[in-house]
Design a protein around this motif. Sequence first.
Motif, PDB file in Angstrom:
ATOM      1  N   ILE A  52       0.853  -1.399  -0.079  1.00 16.13           N
ATOM      2  CA  ILE A  52       0.076   0.034  -0.031  1.00 16.13           C
ATOM      3  C   ILE A  52       0.953   1.166   0.026  1.00 16.13           C
ATOM      4  N   GLU A  53       1.834   1.280   0.783  1.00 16.21           N
ATOM      5  CA  GLU A  53       2.708   2.398   0.788  1.00 16.21           C
ATOM      6  C   GLU A  53       3.616   2.771  -0.336  1.00 16.21           C
ATOM      7  N   ASN A  54       4.117   1.624  -1.198  1.00 16.99           N
ATOM      8  CA  ASN A  54       4.716   1.654  -2.137  1.00 16.99           C
ATOM      9  C   ASN A  54       4.154   1.638  -3.705  1.00 16.99           C
ATOM     10  N   LYS A 100      -0.434   5.287  -3.506  1.00 16.11           N
ATOM     11  CA  LYS A 100      -0.105   6.705  -3.251  1.00 16.11           C
ATOM     12  C   LYS A 100      -0.985   7.769  -3.627  1.00 16.11           C
ATOM     13  N   GLN A 101      -1.283   7.576  -4.817  1.00 15.00           N
ATOM     14  CA  GLN A 101      -2.368   8.634  -5.288  1.00 15.00           C
ATOM     15  C   GLN A 101      -3.774   8.723  -4.544  1.00 15.00           C
ATOM     16  N   TYR A 102      -4.248   7.653  -4.225  1.00 14.95           N
ATOM     17  CA  TYR A 102      -5.477   7.829  -3.270  1.00 14.95           C
ATOM     18  C   TYR A 102      -5.094   8.526  -2.288  1.00 14.95           C
ATOM     19  N   ALA A 103      -3.954   8.053  -1.400  1.00 16.95           N
ATOM     20  CA  ALA A 103      -3.620   8.652  -0.222  1.00 16.95           C
ATOM     21  C   ALA A 103      -3.427  10.249  -0.483  1.00 16.95           C
ATOM     22  N   ASP A 134      -2.239  10.118  11.896  1.00 17.81           N
ATOM     23  CA  ASP A 134      -3.314   9.337  12.304  1.00 17.81           C
ATOM     24  C   ASP A 134      -4.389   8.746  11.339  1.00 17.81           C
ATOM     25  N   ASN A 135      -4.727   9.482  10.355  1.00 16.32           N
ATOM     26  CA  ASN A 135      -5.444   9.055   9.332  1.00 16.32           C
ATOM     27  C   ASN A 135      -4.797   7.896   8.267  1.00 16.32           C
ATOM     28  N   LYS A 136      -3.437   8.347   8.142  1.00 18.82           N
ATOM     29  CA  LYS A 136      -2.746   7.322   7.345  1.00 18.82           C
ATOM     30  C   LYS A 136      -2.801   5.556   7.589  1.00 18.82           C
ATOM     31  N   ALA A 137      -2.614   5.859   9.236  1.00 20.32           N
ATOM     32  CA  ALA A 137      -2.626   4.308   9.674  1.00 20.32           C
ATOM     33  C   ALA A 137      -4.009   3.761   9.669  1.00 20.32           C
ATOM     34  N   GLN A 138      -4.924   4.592  10.034  1.00 21.87           N
ATOM     35  CA  GLN A 138      -6.357   4.072   9.544  1.00 21.87           C
ATOM     36  C   GLN A 138      -6.663   3.598   8.130  1.00 21.87           C
ATOM     37  N   ILE A 185      -4.323   2.831   5.955  1.00 26.54           N
ATOM     38  CA  ILE A 185      -3.489   1.496   5.403  1.00 26.54           C
ATOM     39  C   ILE A 185      -4.401   0.237   6.066  1.00 26.54           C
ATOM     40  N   THR A 186      -4.715   0.470   7.213  1.00 32.54           N
ATOM     41  CA  THR A 186      -5.631  -0.709   8.006  1.00 32.54           C
ATOM     42  C   THR A 186      -6.586  -1.030   7.220  1.00 32.54           C
ATOM     43  N   ASN A 187      -7.455  -0.185   6.759  1.00 32.56           N
ATOM     44  CA  ASN A 187      -8.640  -0.270   6.055  1.00 32.56           C
ATOM     45  C   ASN A 187      -8.623  -1.238   4.537  1.00 32.56           C
ATOM     46  N   TRP A 188      -7.385  -0.642   4.010  1.00 33.05           N
ATOM     47  CA  TRP A 188      -7.078  -1.186   2.644  1.00 33.05           C
ATOM     48  C   TRP A 188      -6.293  -2.626   2.833  1.00 33.05           C
ATOM     49  N   ALA A 189      -5.894  -2.926   3.866  1.00 29.20           N
ATOM     50  CA  ALA A 189      -5.060  -4.297   4.216  1.00 29.20           C
ATOM     51  C   ALA A 189      -6.229  -5.285   4.528  1.00 29.20           C
ATOM     52  N   LYS A 190      -7.172  -4.693   5.133  1.00 23.38           N
ATOM     53  CA  LYS A 190      -8.469  -5.717   5.491  1.00 23.38           C
ATOM     54  C   LYS A 190      -8.987  -6.235   4.075  1.00 23.38           C
ATOM     55  N   ARG A 191      -9.282  -5.453   3.214  1.00 19.40           N
ATOM     56  CA  ARG A 191      -9.549  -5.833   1.704  1.00 19.40           C
ATOM     57  C   ARG A 191      -8.683  -6.558   0.871  1.00 19.40           C
ATOM     58  N   ILE A 192      -7.384  -6.971   1.356  1.00 18.14           N
ATOM     59  CA  ILE A 192      -6.763  -7.496   0.461  1.00 18.14           C
ATOM     60  C   ILE A 192      -6.215  -9.068   1.234  1.00 18.14           C
ATOM     61  N   SER A 193      -6.680 -10.077   0.552  1.00 17.06           N
ATOM     62  CA  SER A 193      -6.430 -11.325   1.427  1.00 17.06           C
ATOM     63  C   SER A 193      -6.369 -12.544   0.389  1.00 17.06           C
ATOM     64  N   ALA A 194      -5.771 -13.604   0.713  1.00  7.75           N
ATOM     65  CA  ALA A 194      -5.757 -14.847  -0.083  1.00  7.75           C
ATOM     66  C   ALA A 194      -6.299 -15.865   0.811  1.00  7.75           C
ATOM     67  N   SER A 195      -6.761 -16.878   0.207  1.00  8.53           N
ATOM     68  CA  SER A 195      -7.187 -17.980   0.945  1.00  8.53           C
ATOM     69  C   SER A 195      -7.085 -19.204   0.191  1.00  8.53           C
ATOM     70  N   GLN A 196      -7.513 -20.448   0.622  1.00 12.26           N
ATOM     71  CA  GLN A 196      -7.635 -21.962   0.096  1.00 12.26           C
ATOM     72  C   GLN A 196      -9.005 -22.176   0.300  1.00 12.26           C
ATOM     73  N   PRO A 197      -9.731 -21.665  -0.791  1.00  2.82           N
ATOM     74  CA  PRO A 197     -11.248 -22.079  -0.759  1.00  2.82           C
ATOM     75  C   PRO A 197     -11.438 -23.802  -0.890  1.00  2.82           C
ATOM     76  N   ASP A 198     -10.731 -24.524  -1.566  1.00  2.21           N
ATOM     77  CA  ASP A 198     -11.023 -25.949  -2.015  1.00  2.21           C
ATOM     78  C   ASP A 198      -9.794 -26.689  -1.789  1.00  2.21           C
ATOM     79  N   LYS A 199      -9.394 -27.453  -0.860  1.00  4.84           N
ATOM     80  CA  LYS A 199      -8.215 -28.204  -0.582  1.00  4.84           C
ATOM     81  C   LYS A 199      -8.392 -29.536  -1.373  1.00  4.84           C
TER      82      LYS A 199
END
Length: 163
Positions: A114-116, A121-124, A132-136, A138-152
């Motif tokens: 997110i920082e690089n 950077k443009q959104y920020a 204070d808002n920068k940490a929030q 990053i946290t909000n965007w980090a929650k939206r990025i995820s990886a998972s294994q749906p079917d083993k």
Amino acid sequence: MSDIQAVNNSPSDEIDLVELVKTLWQGKVTIAVCTVVFTVCAIVYALTAQQWWTSKAVITTGQYQNTANLRSQVTNLYAVINDSSRINKILSSNALLNDYITEFNAFDNKKAFIENNEIMKQYANEAQLTDDNKAQFITNWAKRISASQPDKKKSTRCLPIKF
């Protein structure tokens, strides 16, 4: 003679192009107004609609030949460790896939992305963030990025990455 007249008076399946063009020409103002109105509506929507991005990546578990380079680099460990099954367990395809997903989901990696990333950077910058808002942010965007294994059960894994 009456048969010929009956044929000439029967309705035909032909289209009179001259009549069609005349009808369209009479309604030219209505056609032009509708075209302009819907074009303006489409442009306004395209410029004001919020962008939603979703990305999915499909990765497969590694084959033995994919990890051959890594295995050759750790050959000295086989000589030192009596139990080579421990090294093979670490270098197994499923273990490497699980490690990859764990690293992908690590907050520090998401934060670095997110920082690089230029778009982030443009959104920020547009949001004019304070410390204070920068940490929030990053946290909000980090929650939206995820990886998972749906079917083993499958050999391929889908990693949904949502923004």
